[in-house]
Design a protein around this motif. Sequence first.
Motif, PDB file in Angstrom:
ATOM      1  N   ILE A 146       0.838  -1.207   0.000  1.00 16.69           N
ATOM      2  CA  ILE A 146       0.000   0.000   0.000  1.00 16.69           C
ATOM      3  C   ILE A 146       0.873   1.258   0.000  1.00 16.69           C
ATOM      4  N   PRO A 147       0.951   1.956  -1.120  1.00 13.39           N
ATOM      5  CA  PRO A 147       1.670   3.234  -1.100  1.00 13.39           C
ATOM      6  C   PRO A 147       0.780   4.323  -0.494  1.00 13.39           C
ATOM      7  N   ILE A 148       1.385   5.145   0.337  1.00 14.48           N
ATOM      8  CA  ILE A 148       0.661   6.252   0.960  1.00 14.48           C
ATOM      9  C   ILE A 148       1.451   7.532   0.700  1.00 14.48           C
ATOM     10  N   GLN A 149       0.745   8.542   0.218  1.00 11.14           N
ATOM     11  CA  GLN A 149       1.412   9.814  -0.053  1.00 11.14           C
ATOM     12  C   GLN A 149       1.591  10.560   1.270  1.00 11.14           C
ATOM     13  N   GLU A 179       1.596  -6.805   2.772  1.00 10.54           N
ATOM     14  CA  GLU A 179       3.049  -6.822   2.587  1.00 10.54           C
ATOM     15  C   GLU A 179       3.676  -5.647   3.336  1.00 10.54           C
ATOM     16  N   GLY A 180       3.000  -4.514   3.259  1.00 12.16           N
ATOM     17  CA  GLY A 180       3.505  -3.348   3.978  1.00 12.16           C
ATOM     18  C   GLY A 180       3.007  -2.053   3.369  1.00 12.16           C
ATOM     19  N   ILE A 181       3.323  -0.977   4.092  1.00 11.63           N
ATOM     20  CA  ILE A 181       2.958   0.363   3.648  1.00 11.63           C
ATOM     21  C   ILE A 181       4.228   1.063   3.184  1.00 11.63           C
ATOM     22  N   ILE A 182       4.126   1.733   2.040  1.00  9.00           N
ATOM     23  CA  ILE A 182       5.272   2.497   1.536  1.00  9.00           C
ATOM     24  C   ILE A 182       4.934   3.979   1.593  1.00  9.00           C
ATOM     25  N   LYS A 205      -0.327  -0.683  12.717  1.00 12.89           N
ATOM     26  CA  LYS A 205       0.138  -1.982  13.223  1.00 12.89           C
ATOM     27  C   LYS A 205       0.780  -2.766  12.075  1.00 12.89           C
ATOM     28  N   ASP A 206       0.614  -2.258  10.874  1.00 11.03           N
ATOM     29  CA  ASP A 206       1.189  -2.950   9.723  1.00 11.03           C
ATOM     30  C   ASP A 206       2.658  -2.594   9.590  1.00 11.03           C
ATOM     31  N   TYR A 207       3.368  -3.404   8.824  1.00 16.32           N
ATOM     32  CA  TYR A 207       4.769  -3.108   8.568  1.00 16.32           C
ATOM     33  C   TYR A 207       4.867  -1.852   7.692  1.00 16.32           C
ATOM     34  N   VAL A 208       5.641  -0.904   8.122  1.00 11.31           N
ATOM     35  CA  VAL A 208       5.871   0.299   7.311  1.00 11.31           C
ATOM     36  C   VAL A 208       7.325   0.229   6.838  1.00 11.31           C
ATOM     37  N   PHE A 209       7.517   0.234   5.546  1.00 13.62           N
ATOM     38  CA  PHE A 209       8.879   0.121   5.018  1.00 13.62           C
ATOM     39  C   PHE A 209       9.755   1.256   5.547  1.00 13.62           C
ATOM     40  N   GLU A 210      10.958   0.883   5.930  1.00 12.59           N
ATOM     41  CA  GLU A 210      11.925   1.867   6.432  1.00 12.59           C
ATOM     42  C   GLU A 210      12.295   2.856   5.329  1.00 12.59           C
ATOM     43  N   THR A 211      12.410   2.343   4.130  1.00 14.55           N
ATOM     44  CA  THR A 211      12.768   3.196   2.988  1.00 14.55           C
ATOM     45  C   THR A 211      11.604   4.117   2.666  1.00 14.55           C
ATOM     46  N   ILE A 212      11.883   5.402   2.572  1.00 16.54           N
ATOM     47  CA  ILE A 212      10.866   6.381   2.177  1.00 16.54           C
ATOM     48  C   ILE A 212      11.184   6.835   0.747  1.00 16.54           C
TER      49      ILE A 212
END
Length: 265
Positions: A146-149, A179-182, A205-212
């Motif tokens: 899930i990409p989030i702006q 899978e995670g939030i980007i 609570k979901d995995y948020v990717f460290e990479t921004i």
Amino acid sequence: MTKIIAIANQKGGVGKTTTAINLAACLGILEKKILLVDFDPQANGSSGVGVDEKAIEHSVYDCIINGTDPNKVILTTECPNLDVLPSHIDLVGAELELANVDNREFQLKECLAKITKVYDYIFIDCLPSLGLLTVNALTAAHSVLIPIQCEIYSLEGLSKLKNTLRQVQKGLNLNLKIEGIILSMYDKRLRLGKMVVEEVRGHSKDYVFETIIHRNSKIGEAPSMRVPVSMYDVASKGSINFFNLAQEFLKLNEPVNKTEETKVA
Ligand code: ADP
Ligand code: MG
């Protein structure tokens, strides 16, 4: 085993297609066999990896509506190890056309099951809606990215999306994972961007990717040249962001054979 990942968010312009093209391209360069399924009638994913939409004979539309063999529709691209199942504007009508079809939610899953070439990862670039096409993508997938702006209101749609995910998990795809939030289009000059990052990291609570993924002009320009940013300007911040994202993705998905860390600051 091939892992199928839907890239979804019902909001438009949050970076779904950009993530699909560039994550797929970077993983291809890192020698993974990748298929990008363009599941948006706008076909930006197809043109973004070099497909001339006017020249294509068949698309994912024919596969899900007419049962066309996807092996005959998949195209190779100039990007290493990256193939594409292209889209077409015809897909606009598919939701209505599917409405009365038996197993209407399973048409993309059935299409992908026919693919004979072995891929490591298949990414599905979803359209900005939670309608039947997105449900088809979520039914076909093992996980959703899930990409989030990084902007105000960006979290508003998340609970709606999660509702849809729960419904799909209940009836259609018991094993669907997040899978995670980007976090995408981050602008370090804006305080708001930092606030959104903190909010998502703090509350999800979901995995948020460290990479921004930062807002970067090269990312915005690359589609007009019909190439991923890694082939447009490999040294740009945008290209480096997506290589780091690909490395992080591989670390999560392939922890046993940890790929060599090549993170660039
Ligand atoms: P979606 O697929 O969610 O609708 P897109 O990936 O098409 O969103 O992005 C919307 C627009 O923003 C596109 O023109 C794209 O090139 C641009 N864009 C996306 N991410 C970035 C970024 N990190 N930096 C600059 N422009 C971006
Ligand atoms: Mg898109």
